[in-house]
Design a protein around this motif. Structure first.
Motif, PDB file in Angstrom:
ATOM      1  N   MET A   1      40.602  36.990  37.517  1.00  0.00           N
ATOM      2  CA  MET A   1      39.610  37.728  36.740  1.00  0.00           C
ATOM      3  C   MET A   1      40.005  39.194  36.538  1.00  0.00           C
ATOM      4  O   MET A   1      39.668  39.805  35.525  1.00  0.00           O
ATOM      5  N   MET A   2      40.705  39.767  37.501  1.00  0.00           N
ATOM      6  CA  MET A   2      41.082  41.180  37.422  1.00  0.00           C
ATOM      7  C   MET A   2      42.055  41.431  36.273  1.00  0.00           C
ATOM      8  O   MET A   2      42.018  42.497  35.655  1.00  0.00           O
ATOM      9  N   ILE A   3      42.914  40.460  35.995  1.00  0.00           N
ATOM     10  CA  ILE A   3      43.882  40.630  34.908  1.00  0.00           C
ATOM     11  C   ILE A   3      43.160  40.779  33.576  1.00  0.00           C
ATOM     12  O   ILE A   3      43.474  41.667  32.772  1.00  0.00           O
ATOM     13  N   THR A   4      42.176  39.911  33.333  1.00  0.00           N
ATOM     14  CA  THR A   4      41.445  39.995  32.063  1.00  0.00           C
ATOM     15  C   THR A   4      40.633  41.282  31.981  1.00  0.00           C
ATOM     16  O   THR A   4      40.505  41.869  30.906  1.00  0.00           O
ATOM     17  N   MET A   5      40.088  41.730  33.112  1.00  0.00           N
ATOM     18  CA  MET A   5      39.318  42.971  33.107  1.00  0.00           C
ATOM     19  C   MET A   5      40.213  44.165  32.771  1.00  0.00           C
ATOM     20  O   MET A   5      39.847  45.024  31.959  1.00  0.00           O
ATOM     21  N   VAL A   6      41.392  44.220  33.375  1.00  0.00           N
ATOM     22  CA  VAL A   6      42.319  45.323  33.116  1.00  0.00           C
ATOM     23  C   VAL A   6      42.769  45.321  31.658  1.00  0.00           C
ATOM     24  O   VAL A   6      42.883  46.379  31.024  1.00  0.00           O
TER      25      VAL A   6
ATOM     26  N   VAL B   1      42.722  31.216  30.031  1.00  0.00           N
ATOM     27  CA  VAL B   1      43.731  30.594  30.896  1.00  0.00           C
ATOM     28  C   VAL B   1      43.784  31.335  32.233  1.00  0.00           C
ATOM     29  O   VAL B   1      43.781  30.720  33.307  1.00  0.00           O
ATOM     30  N   TYR B   2      43.820  32.673  32.167  1.00  0.00           N
ATOM     31  CA  TYR B   2      43.826  33.469  33.408  1.00  0.00           C
ATOM     32  C   TYR B   2      42.541  33.266  34.197  1.00  0.00           C
ATOM     33  O   TYR B   2      42.554  33.168  35.425  1.00  0.00           O
TER      34      TYR B   2
END
Length: 206
Positions: free
Chosen positions: A161-166, A154-155
């Motif tokens: 993309m940065m949210i999922t990486m973090v 969803v993100y």
């Protein structure tokens, strides 16, 4: 969030900003198996064998939940591109709900078939026992994995993309820290063998 950044941002910075976090996430994801295998191998050879035999079924869980989430990702991105935010929200909600249902079904199904699956590959009673005990704990979190996969896509559909990486990095760091604490014990934390392996538990020492 600015929904038109893919139209206005230069191509090279756009590609790098969208791809680099995913590359890091995939590298971090592989670290889970490397770190877990490192600690499990210190317990016993049978423990490592049990972990390896259960892994294909874990991969099945990942395949189902990731596959469904990617499909939902495409639908959400399509509706966001068309500026139909109501349908995008509905698709995101359905993705999480249906993947949670997948998680429940996979938990039940995989735990039930695991003894039969292990017997196809080994007759060693200790390895089978380890695999069953490990899988019961690991597969109990299939619903958590399913929901997290949906939220990740969803993100990503929104370009965050940065949210999922973090999130992936945080999980990997926690895994590295908690593995030795729960497996071998530390101060008030009892040694639980591989059953203390965060996210990838098996059974006690051989």
């Amino acid at each position: 969030m600015q929904k038109t950044f893919m139209k206005t941002k230069p191509v090279l910075p756009l590609v790098l900003s969208m791809s680099f976090p995913m590359i890091i996430s995939m590298l971090v994801s592989s670290l889970y198996n490397i770190v877990d295998s490192y600690y499990v191998a210190q317990i016993s050879e049978n423990a490592m064998t049990a972990l390896s035999l259960v892994f294909p079924i874990q991969n099945l869980i990942n395949a189902v939940t990731i596959g469904f989430s990617i499909g939902a990702n495409a639908v959400i991105a399509y509706h966001l591109g068309a500026q139909n935010y109501q349908k995008a929200d509905a698709a995101a909600t359905q993705s999480v709900i249906y993947n949670a249902l997948h998680g429940v079904l996979l938990t039940i199904g995989c735990i039930v078939v695991m003894p039969f699956f292990l017997n196809f590959f080994t007759s060693d009673a200790q390895i089978i026992d380890m695999g069953i005990r490990y899988s019961r704990i690991a597969f109990s979190f299939a619903i958590v994995i399913a929901i997290s996969m949906s939220m990740e896509k969803v993100y990503q559909a929104e370009g965050k993309m940065m949210i999922t990486m973090v999130c992936m990095l945080s999980g990997c760091v926690a895994n590295i820290i908690l593995d030795p604490l729960f497996i071998f014990g530390w101060k008030f934390i009892p040694a639980m063998g591989i059953e203390g392996l965060p996210g990838r538990p098996v059974s006690g020492k051989a």
